[in-house]
Design a protein around this motif. Structure first.
Motif, PDB file in Angstrom:
ATOM      1  N   GLN A   1      -9.488  -5.549   6.029  1.00  0.00           N
ATOM      2  CA  GLN A   1      -9.353  -5.507   4.636  1.00  0.00           C
ATOM      3  C   GLN A   1      -8.394  -6.582   4.267  1.00  0.00           C
ATOM      4  OE1 GLN A   1     -10.332  -1.958   2.616  1.00  0.00           O
ATOM      5  NE2 GLN A   1     -11.928  -1.285   4.389  1.00  0.00           N
ATOM      6  N   TYR A   2      -7.204  -5.912   4.241  1.00  0.00           N
ATOM      7  CA  TYR A   2      -6.347  -6.770   3.797  1.00  0.00           C
ATOM      8  C   TYR A   2      -5.846  -8.310   3.561  1.00  0.00           C
ATOM      9  CZ  TYR A   2      -1.650  -8.458   2.348  1.00  0.00           C
ATOM     10  OH  TYR A   2      -0.344  -9.233   1.407  1.00  0.00           O
TER      11      TYR A   2
ATOM     12  N   LEU B   1     -10.901  -5.325  -1.086  1.00  0.00           N
ATOM     13  CA  LEU B   1     -10.377  -4.100  -1.040  1.00  0.00           C
ATOM     14  C   LEU B   1     -10.749  -2.361  -1.327  1.00  0.00           C
ATOM     15  CD1 LEU B   1      -6.527  -5.906  -2.691  1.00  0.00           C
ATOM     16  CD2 LEU B   1      -7.309  -5.030  -0.053  1.00  0.00           C
TER      17      LEU B   1
ATOM     18  N   LEU C   1      -3.308   5.525   0.365  1.00  0.00           N
ATOM     19  CA  LEU C   1      -4.130   6.840   1.669  1.00  0.00           C
ATOM     20  C   LEU C   1      -2.681   7.719   1.594  1.00  0.00           C
ATOM     21  CD1 LEU C   1      -4.123   4.222   5.234  1.00  0.00           C
ATOM     22  CD2 LEU C   1      -6.525   5.509   3.672  1.00  0.00           C
TER      23      LEU C   1
ATOM     24  N   LEU D   1      -7.824  -0.343   7.098  1.00  0.00           N
ATOM     25  CA  LEU D   1      -7.077  -1.039   4.991  1.00  0.00           C
ATOM     26  C   LEU D   1      -6.111  -2.720   5.610  1.00  0.00           C
ATOM     27  CD1 LEU D   1      -6.367  -0.681   2.609  1.00  0.00           C
ATOM     28  CD2 LEU D   1      -4.798   0.552   2.990  1.00  0.00           C
TER      29      LEU D   1
ATOM     30  N   GLY E   1      -3.473  -0.302  -2.618  1.00  0.00           N
ATOM     31  CA  GLY E   1      -4.120   0.805  -2.303  1.00  0.00           C
ATOM     32  C   GLY E   1      -3.154   1.959  -2.062  1.00  0.00           C
TER      33      GLY E   1
ATOM     34  N   PHE F   1       0.663  -1.353  -0.216  1.00  0.00           N
ATOM     35  CA  PHE F   1      -0.367  -0.228   0.263  1.00  0.00           C
ATOM     36  C   PHE F   1       0.718   1.132   0.073  1.00  0.00           C
ATOM     37  CE2 PHE F   1      -2.774  -2.993   2.055  1.00  0.00           C
ATOM     38  CZ  PHE F   1      -4.296  -3.389   1.728  1.00  0.00           C
TER      39      PHE F   1
END
Length: 218
Positions: A115-116, A141, A100, A112, A98, A77
């Motif tokens: 979710q990962y 995701l 951020l 996050l 992703g 990420f």
């Protein structure tokens, strides 16, 4: 017991790096490695620590973090103060799962990471996957739940398979299915209304009832 996901923070600001490391260390299922401040240090850490996930800044003192993640082949990420759309698109093209924008609330990173973990559980290296598994993993995701590409019937089928023939709570079903509790609750309620599953109340030690679901067989 499943090994924890090893996370390497690549961030040149030591205070920010420490904050991100501490957030990771607080999440179940994760092991936070010692952060590194440059791409040179990251290259060494990749060989010695073998991280499973990178949290990398887009721009570092000795190079481009986005180009780095493109070349190393590790889930990542991007956590960056860069807000231009070009950098975001380049990060996604380079394989970032992703993006951020810093600064962000702690909850943004914890969500996050959660979710990962669900994404990784679905796309387990040890098993083959179906198309609906891929759709579900990508949806997690993107939004922490279902995407429009995952039909209601497909999602419900996944939840029913996770439920099996045992009586379970929405949280237990969500964990086994790899979806959020809210997603599981929404679909379970709809199935209960149609008589696909039965809802029972179980009272715990606190006196508050818990909804338990049981599959109804025709």
């Amino acid at each position: 017991m499943t090994a924890p996901v090893r996370v390497l923070v690549i961030e040149d600001d030591f205070r920010v790096a420490g904050l991100h490391r501490d957030i990771v260390s607080e999440r179940p299922g994760y092991l936070a490695l010692e952060p590194v401040r440059t791409l040179a240090e990251a290259t060494i850490a990749l060989r010695s620590e073998r991280p499973d996930l990178l949290l990398v800044d887009a721009f570092l003192p000795d190079g481009d973090g986005v180009a780095f993640l493109r070349d190393v082949g590790v889930d990542a990420f991007v956590l960056s103060a860069a807000t231009d759309a070009g950098t975001v698109r380049r990060a996604l093209r380079s394989g970032a799962l992703g993006y951020l924008i810093k600064p962000f609330a702690q909850r943004a990173l914890t969500d996050l990471l959660d979710q990962y973990l669900r994404f990784r559980n679905i796309l387990d290296d040890e098993r083959a996957v179906a198309q609906e598994d891929i759709d579900r993993a990508l949806a997690i995701l993107r939004a922490g739940g279902d995407s429009p590409s995952v039909s209601r019937s497909a999602t419900e089928q996944v939840l029913l398979e996770a439920l099996g023939d045992t009586e379970s709570s929405a949280s237990e079903i969500a964990d086994r299915a790899g979806v959020s509790r809210a997603t599981a609750q929404r679909h379970l309620s709809a199935m209960a209304a149609r008589g696909v599953v039965d809802v029972r109340l179980r009272y715990g030690t606190t006196g508050r009832p818990e909804h338990r679901y049981l599959r109804v067989h025709a």
